[in-house]
Enzyme design. Structure first.
Site, mmCIF file in Angstrom:
data_model
loop_
_atom_site.group_PDB
_atom_site.id
_atom_site.type_symbol
_atom_site.label_atom_id
_atom_site.label_comp_id
_atom_site.label_asym_id
_atom_site.label_seq_id
_atom_site.Cartn_x
_atom_site.Cartn_y
_atom_site.Cartn_z
ATOM 1 N N GLY A 8 36.020 57.333 44.451
ATOM 2 C CA GLY A 8 35.868 56.978 43.047
ATOM 3 C C GLY A 8 34.525 57.436 42.511
ATOM 4 O O GLY A 8 33.907 56.773 41.674
ATOM 5 N N GLY A 11 33.632 57.852 38.581
ATOM 6 C CA GLY A 11 33.590 56.699 37.688
ATOM 7 C C GLY A 11 32.187 56.387 37.209
ATOM 8 O O GLY A 11 31.210 57.073 37.553
ATOM 9 N N ASP A 34 37.323 61.828 44.390
ATOM 10 C CA ASP A 34 38.026 61.128 43.315
ATOM 11 C C ASP A 34 39.438 61.671 43.255
ATOM 12 O O ASP A 34 39.771 62.654 43.947
ATOM 13 C CB ASP A 34 37.303 61.306 41.971
ATOM 14 C CG ASP A 34 37.484 60.090 41.059
ATOM 15 O OD1 ASP A 34 38.648 59.764 40.741
ATOM 16 O OD2 ASP A 34 36.478 59.471 40.661
ATOM 17 N N ILE A 35 40.264 61.048 42.412
ATOM 18 C CA ILE A 35 41.661 61.464 42.326
ATOM 19 C C ILE A 35 41.827 62.742 41.522
ATOM 20 O O ILE A 35 42.851 63.403 41.576
ATOM 21 C CB ILE A 35 42.532 60.326 41.747
ATOM 22 C CG1 ILE A 35 44.008 60.580 42.037
ATOM 23 C CG2 ILE A 35 42.254 60.142 40.249
ATOM 24 C CD1 ILE A 35 44.899 59.390 41.736
ATOM 25 N N ASP A 52 43.189 60.369 46.650
ATOM 26 C CA ASP A 52 43.774 59.191 46.024
ATOM 27 C C ASP A 52 43.378 57.990 46.880
ATOM 28 O O ASP A 52 43.687 57.943 48.077
ATOM 29 C CB ASP A 52 45.294 59.344 45.967
ATOM 30 C CG ASP A 52 45.998 58.180 45.282
ATOM 31 O OD1 ASP A 52 45.362 57.117 45.082
ATOM 32 O OD2 ASP A 52 47.186 58.322 44.957
ATOM 33 N N TYR A 142 42.390 41.755 37.361
ATOM 34 C CA TYR A 142 41.202 42.330 37.986
ATOM 35 C C TYR A 142 40.427 41.264 38.761
ATOM 36 O O TYR A 142 40.045 41.469 39.914
ATOM 37 C CB TYR A 142 40.323 42.945 36.898
ATOM 38 C CG TYR A 142 39.028 43.551 37.379
ATOM 39 C CD1 TYR A 142 39.015 44.627 38.257
ATOM 40 C CD2 TYR A 142 37.792 43.063 36.927
ATOM 41 C CE1 TYR A 142 37.828 45.193 38.691
ATOM 42 C CE2 TYR A 142 36.593 43.626 37.352
ATOM 43 C CZ TYR A 142 36.616 44.688 38.226
ATOM 44 O OH TYR A 142 35.436 45.248 38.644
ATOM 45 N N LYS A 146 39.672 40.902 42.858
ATOM 46 C CA LYS A 146 38.315 40.801 43.399
ATOM 47 C C LYS A 146 38.136 39.519 44.213
ATOM 48 O O LYS A 146 37.478 39.520 45.258
ATOM 49 C CB LYS A 146 37.290 40.880 42.266
ATOM 50 C CG LYS A 146 37.216 42.251 41.609
ATOM 51 C CD LYS A 146 36.872 43.351 42.598
ATOM 52 C CE LYS A 146 36.721 44.705 41.967
ATOM 53 N NZ LYS A 146 36.455 45.776 42.962
ATOM 54 N N ILE A 172 27.846 46.558 33.427
ATOM 55 C CA ILE A 172 26.891 47.619 33.746
ATOM 56 C C ILE A 172 26.705 48.542 32.546
ATOM 57 O O ILE A 172 27.678 48.980 31.921
ATOM 58 C CB ILE A 172 27.355 48.415 34.969
ATOM 59 C CG1 ILE A 172 27.370 47.488 36.198
ATOM 60 C CG2 ILE A 172 26.453 49.616 35.213
ATOM 61 C CD1 ILE A 172 27.840 48.148 37.466
#
Length: 315
Positions: A8, A11, A34-35, A52, A142, A146, A172
């Protein structure tokens, strides 16, 4: 010298984490993945693989081919997007975590970083100075992923000896990469709109106070935790992390000190309910004690730096 894979990497966090880790350890010691290749600047900056995060074999093969010992799993479907695509969020957020935890369990890799979030908290959580150990009843997909992920991280460490480390990130804020579908995205968008149009329409109410962190501090915290002596770490689920808490109105006022004609209006949408379920401030004293965490930026210094860097972009 560690051999690192970032999953990832294109991102919001992954982009800047990749850059910082390559500066610290050398470009060829940090493999970005990353994908897709949507971030060409990052893709062309060093070793890059299309992976992926849901594909166990692809992750395993990459780790073996590059002799990886440390994986930073940054791929996830975030809060607002996760509400639109709940099963996709569950699939990506949970299965990718199991893939890297199992690779560590089997000895293919040695160390794992996995990001959690303040989304693990919910409306029954104490909202002010939310403690490290408290009620976690998340109300978003989400947040559920987590919370469950935190329990699995601790399980894999306690029962199977996996060196997994995690941070509950607040919102962030970065001038380099745009956010990707979170409830705190307004705190990045507002700077861009202030410079481009002099006005911003906020999707949260003006009095909605949320914990935030400047990207430089978030990256610093991540690397500091991964470099900490494991014997000093008392949390293997995920550490609370605090920096700044503010409302949209307070953020707008900090921008007005630099752009006096800036204006803001408020049109709360479905993200307001998500924000209302989260804390307004975080107690991160355990992180301070265990690995000497300390933020460098407050609201004013962050705004100054954000506007300084974005002016270069828009000029």
């Amino acid at each position: 010298m560690p051999r690192i894979l970032i999953i990832g990497a294109c991102g919001q966090i992954g982009t800047e984490l990749t850059t910082e880790l390559r500066t610290k350890y050398g470009t060829n010691h940090v493999i970005a993945s990353d994908i897709n290749t949507r971030n060409l600047e990052l893709v062309n900056s060093g070793p890059f693989e299309i992976i992926d995060a849901k594909n166990f074999n692809a992750i395993r093969d990459c780790c073996i081919n590059y002799n990886i010992d440390t994986v930073y799993l940054m791929a996830a479907l975030l809060s607002a997007t996760g509400e639109k695509y709940p099963m996709e969020a569950w699939d990506l957020n949970m299965n990718s975590l199991f893939h890297v935890l199992n690779l560590a369990k089997d000895g293919v890799i040695k160390h794992v970083f996995w990001p959690s979030s303040i989304a693990v908290f919910g409306p029954t959580t104490p909202k002010v100075n939310t403690p490290q150990h408290t009620i976690c009843e998340p109300t978003t997909v989400y947040g559920i992923t987590k919370q469950v992920g935190e329990r699995w991280c601790e399980y894999y460490h306690r029962k199977l000896g996996v060196d997994v480390r995690s941070i509950r990130y607040p919102g962030i804020i970065s001038h380099k990469a745009m956010p990707g579908g979170g409830t705190t995205d307004y705190a990045v968008e507002i700077y861009h709109e202030a410079l481009k149009n002099g006005h911003y329409t906020c999707f949260l109410d003006e009095h909605t106070e949320l914990p935030m962190i400047f990207m430089e501090d978030a990256i610093k915290a991540t690397i500091d935790l991964m470099e900490a002596d494991g014997n000093n770490l008392t949390i293997r689920s995920s550490y609370n992390l605090a920096s700044i808490s503010f409302t949209p109105a307070e953020l707008a006022n900090s921008i007005k000190k630099h752009i006096p004609n800036f204006s803001i209006s408020y049109e709360p949408d479905f993200r307001q309910a998500i924000a209302d379920s989260w804390p307004s401030s975080i107690d991160d004293s355990v992180a301070q004690k265990d690995w000497n965490w300390q933020a460098n930026y407050d609201l004013e210094s962050m705004t100054t730096e954000m506007l300084k860097q974005l002016k270069k972009k828009y000029s």
